[in-house]
Motif scaffolding. Structure first.
Motif, short mmCIF file in Angstrom:
data_model
loop_
_atom_site.label_atom_id
_atom_site.label_comp_id
_atom_site.label_asym_id
_atom_site.label_seq_id
_atom_site.Cartn_x
_atom_site.Cartn_y
_atom_site.Cartn_z
N PRO A 195 -34.32 -12.99 -1.11
CA PRO A 195 -35.24 -11.97 -0.06
C PRO A 195 -34.47 -11.64 1.14
CG PRO A 195 -36.32 -13.99 -1.10
CD PRO A 195 -35.21 -14.21 -1.31
N VAL A 196 -33.31 -12.73 1.57
CA VAL A 196 -32.65 -12.23 2.75
C VAL A 196 -32.10 -10.88 2.72
CG1 VAL A 196 -30.97 -12.89 4.32
CG2 VAL A 196 -32.34 -14.56 3.53
N ARG A 197 -31.21 -10.64 1.69
CA ARG A 197 -30.36 -9.48 1.44
C ARG A 197 -31.37 -8.40 0.88
NH1 ARG A 197 -25.09 -10.21 0.17
NH2 ARG A 197 -24.42 -12.35 0.91
N VAL A 198 -32.46 -8.31 0.49
CA VAL A 198 -33.49 -7.58 0.05
C VAL A 198 -34.27 -7.03 1.58
CG1 VAL A 198 -35.65 -6.83 -1.39
CG2 VAL A 198 -33.84 -8.46 -2.30
N ILE A 199 -34.43 -7.91 2.32
CA ILE A 199 -35.09 -7.52 3.50
C ILE A 199 -34.10 -6.55 4.08
CG2 ILE A 199 -35.90 -8.40 5.78
CD1 ILE A 199 -36.95 -10.83 4.11
N GLU A 200 -32.81 -7.07 4.18
CA GLU A 200 -31.86 -5.91 5.11
C GLU A 200 -31.60 -4.88 4.52
OE1 GLU A 200 -28.52 -9.83 5.79
OE2 GLU A 200 -28.09 -8.17 4.40
N LEU A 201 -31.94 -4.83 3.02
CA LEU A 201 -31.76 -3.52 2.33
C LEU A 201 -33.06 -2.61 2.80
CD1 LEU A 201 -30.46 -1.67 -0.08
CD2 LEU A 201 -32.19 -2.87 -1.66
N LEU A 202 -34.08 -3.12 2.92
CA LEU A 202 -35.42 -2.34 2.87
C LEU A 202 -35.56 -1.93 4.50
CD1 LEU A 202 -37.84 -4.51 0.72
CD2 LEU A 202 -36.73 -2.23 0.41
N ASP A 203 -34.85 -2.59 5.20
CA ASP A 203 -34.86 -2.47 6.75
C ASP A 203 -35.32 -0.96 7.30
OD1 ASP A 203 -34.84 -3.46 9.34
OD2 ASP A 203 -32.69 -2.65 9.69
N GLN A 204 -36.06 -0.71 7.89
CA GLN A 204 -36.66 0.69 8.46
C GLN A 204 -37.06 1.62 7.46
OE1 GLN A 204 -36.09 0.86 11.83
NE2 GLN A 204 -34.70 -0.94 12.19
N ARG A 205 -37.18 0.97 6.29
CA ARG A 205 -37.43 2.32 5.21
C ARG A 205 -38.83 1.92 4.49
NH1 ARG A 205 -32.35 3.82 1.61
NH2 ARG A 205 -32.11 1.64 1.20
N LEU A 206 -38.93 0.45 4.36
CA LEU A 206 -40.53 0.04 3.81
C LEU A 206 -40.66 -1.08 4.64
CD1 LEU A 206 -39.75 0.60 0.09
CD2 LEU A 206 -41.02 2.06 1.46
N SER A 207 -42.05 -1.29 4.78
CA SER A 207 -42.63 -2.41 5.18
C SER A 207 -42.51 -3.57 4.22
CB SER A 207 -43.84 -2.42 5.91
OG SER A 207 -44.92 -2.06 4.98
N VAL A 208 -42.42 -4.99 4.68
CA VAL A 208 -42.04 -5.88 3.44
C VAL A 208 -42.88 -7.33 3.94
CG1 VAL A 208 -39.83 -6.21 4.40
CG2 VAL A 208 -40.38 -7.11 2.35
N SER A 209 -43.28 -8.04 3.03
CA SER A 209 -43.97 -9.38 3.03
C SER A 209 -43.18 -10.25 2.08
CB SER A 209 -45.36 -9.09 3.17
OG SER A 209 -45.88 -8.38 4.14
N ARG A 210 -43.06 -11.51 2.59
CA ARG A 210 -42.73 -12.54 1.67
C ARG A 210 -43.83 -13.62 1.47
NH1 ARG A 210 -37.20 -16.16 1.73
NH2 ARG A 210 -37.91 -17.85 -0.03
#
Lengths: 310, 310
Positions: B16-31
């Motif tokens: 998830p760490v890397r996916v959160i980096e990838l999504l940063d600024q583009r989509l909101s994300v929850s784990r």
């Protein structure tokens, strides 16, 4: 004894069968037991060629006054180097051990990295995972045919390889090569593999300083000769955990004595000089080209060079 | 809950760490915790993307009415195939497991063939030798990116490879390919490796008849899905010695129940679906190309095809 060729073999050795086929009709041949020495009252003056493992051949050298050629069934011929008279050519068994030693090296590395040894006896659902070998770095001491074969197997799994050789010359398949004695070679290595022959220059190539430079999770593998490792330094590193594991197939004294400290050193895996058995077909194949040259009175190919020590 | 992307992850998952980096600024994300289901009173209607292991994602599918894309963190998505509504695209994690599975397959084969498991705990000078893997034949069930990577590793050690796939089409790296159901594929194989997905067509692909055709010293490895093996037939062959060993990483029921007969079957080595862990970097890398396509409203690449079952 009127025989041209003496095969000095153990009872269960299979290579003599193929060598006898090869020599058929061309030279007379006798097979003697490697574990028995020569018989005092017998005349061995007809013997021109001996084939066998250097340690077993050694007692026969002095009783064969007309000896011209020793075909070794091993890669390392150090047991013969001090006793062979000038004019007797020794040909080590070459270019046949790369396959077997690559299997040994990659088998042990994967067994350790993928926890196969642990998992083999696991009796529960052990779902811890592990990272594998991709991107790890292997240093290979010795960049001849065996070292090059091992590097090719390692690269297939995404392992980066560097090499150590007598003059630091670059060798295809190695990202970098270093000269013996340049200890930067060891910096941060994950895997150290020695295939070095026994010479004065290879004594303690893997010493305390070299070991200190390795990655903290390093694995040390010795399939060359036992003299390449400073045993006290390695045992100390295994005991304090600064080296993760060692797989040792060769030793200063073989068989390794029951009293040797390695038997009780943590994470030292002892194998019995079995990394590269001499298979049935190897010896005849190696002798084949040189046999024609021998019978024609030509120089033999791949002979041991006393000035290099291999 | 106003989140675009739901990461369904176990506490110790690192992807998830890397996916959160990838999504940063583009989509909101929850784990959310993979071991906890959805909360009844929560509104998940904002969720358009779910990322996670299919078994863990399954309970979330019905509570996310506007779901468009499931990025699986596993290669096999069979846990989702029956429950995903039409219009939701599932992308399996592909092309990243070949390395890890090749390590697993070659690691176990070399450990068995070179007696590494035995030698690791040997306390004496065991100088029996063994032949190795040169010239042996491996049959790989499944010739996609994983099967092809395994074949490449095996060939490096001189192992000959044949493949089994849905229509018998030839694939580079395999000497011959056979169609599912053609049992000549199994004739005299030394090694059988299944990487098959779970579909109706792969049920019991390795059955009694297939097993009878193998070499008497065969090793069976299953790293695809548990349904590919007729467990009764394999256990019987392991018990009577007609199969030498089996290395099983996948099962019809996982975790394998404590009461399962495999735990006490001779020469059955059980691993816990660990042949190819989803490493930290894999998921973000796999999502990266499709994320741009998703945001641009384009079709996603590498989507699960219900008509094929993989």
């Amino acid at each position: 004894m009127t025989t041209d060729v003496l095969l000095v073999a153990k009872c269960d050795d299979e290579w003599p069968v193929r060598v006898i086929e090869l020599l058929d009709q061309r030279l007379s041949v006798s097979r003697v037991d490697a574990l028995q020495g020569p018989i005092n009252s017998t005349d061995y003056s007809s013997v021109r060629i001996i084939v066998g493992g250097p340690s077993h051949v050694a007692p026969w050298v002095t009783v064969c006054p007309n000896l011209q050629w020793i075909q070794s069934t091993w890669a390392g011929v150090d047991a013969l180097t001090d006793i062979v008279p000038k004019g007797v050519v020794v040909t080590p068994l070459k270019d046949v051990f790369g396959q077997s030693m690559s299997e040994f090296v990659m088998g042990w590395i994967l067994a350790l990295e993928r926890r196969i040894l642990e998992r083999a006896s696991s009796s529960f659902w052990d779902d811890r995972s592990e990272d594998g070998v991709l991107g790890k770095t292997m240093g290979i001491l010795g960049t001849g045919s065996i070292g090059t074969a091992i590097a090719a197997s390692a690269r297939q799994f995404g392992i980066r390889c560097r090499g150590l050789n007598s003059d630091g010359r670059s060798i295809e398949g190695f990202e970098a090569c270093f000269k013996t004695g340049v200890h930067r070679f060891f910096d941060n290595l994950d895997y150290v593999v020695s295939v070095l022959p026994k010479t004065a220059a290879t004594d303690n190539a893997i010493n305390h300083d070299a070991i200190q430079r390795l990655s903290p999770e390093s694995i040390v593998i010795n399939i060359g000769r036992g003299n390449a490792i400073d045993d006290v330094a390695l045992r100390s590193a295994l005991t304090d955990g600064s080296v993760r594991a060692a797989v040792l197939d060769v030793f200063r004294n073989e068989p390794l004595p029951d009293s040797d400290a390695y038997w009780n050193t943590p994470n030292a895996y002892i194998t019995a000089h079995t990394s590269a058995p001499t298979l049935e077909r190897f010896v005849a194949r190696a002798m084949s080209a040189n046999l024609d040259r021998f019978l024609a009175g030509q120089n033999l190919l791949g002979a041991f060079d006393p000035s290099k020590g291999y």
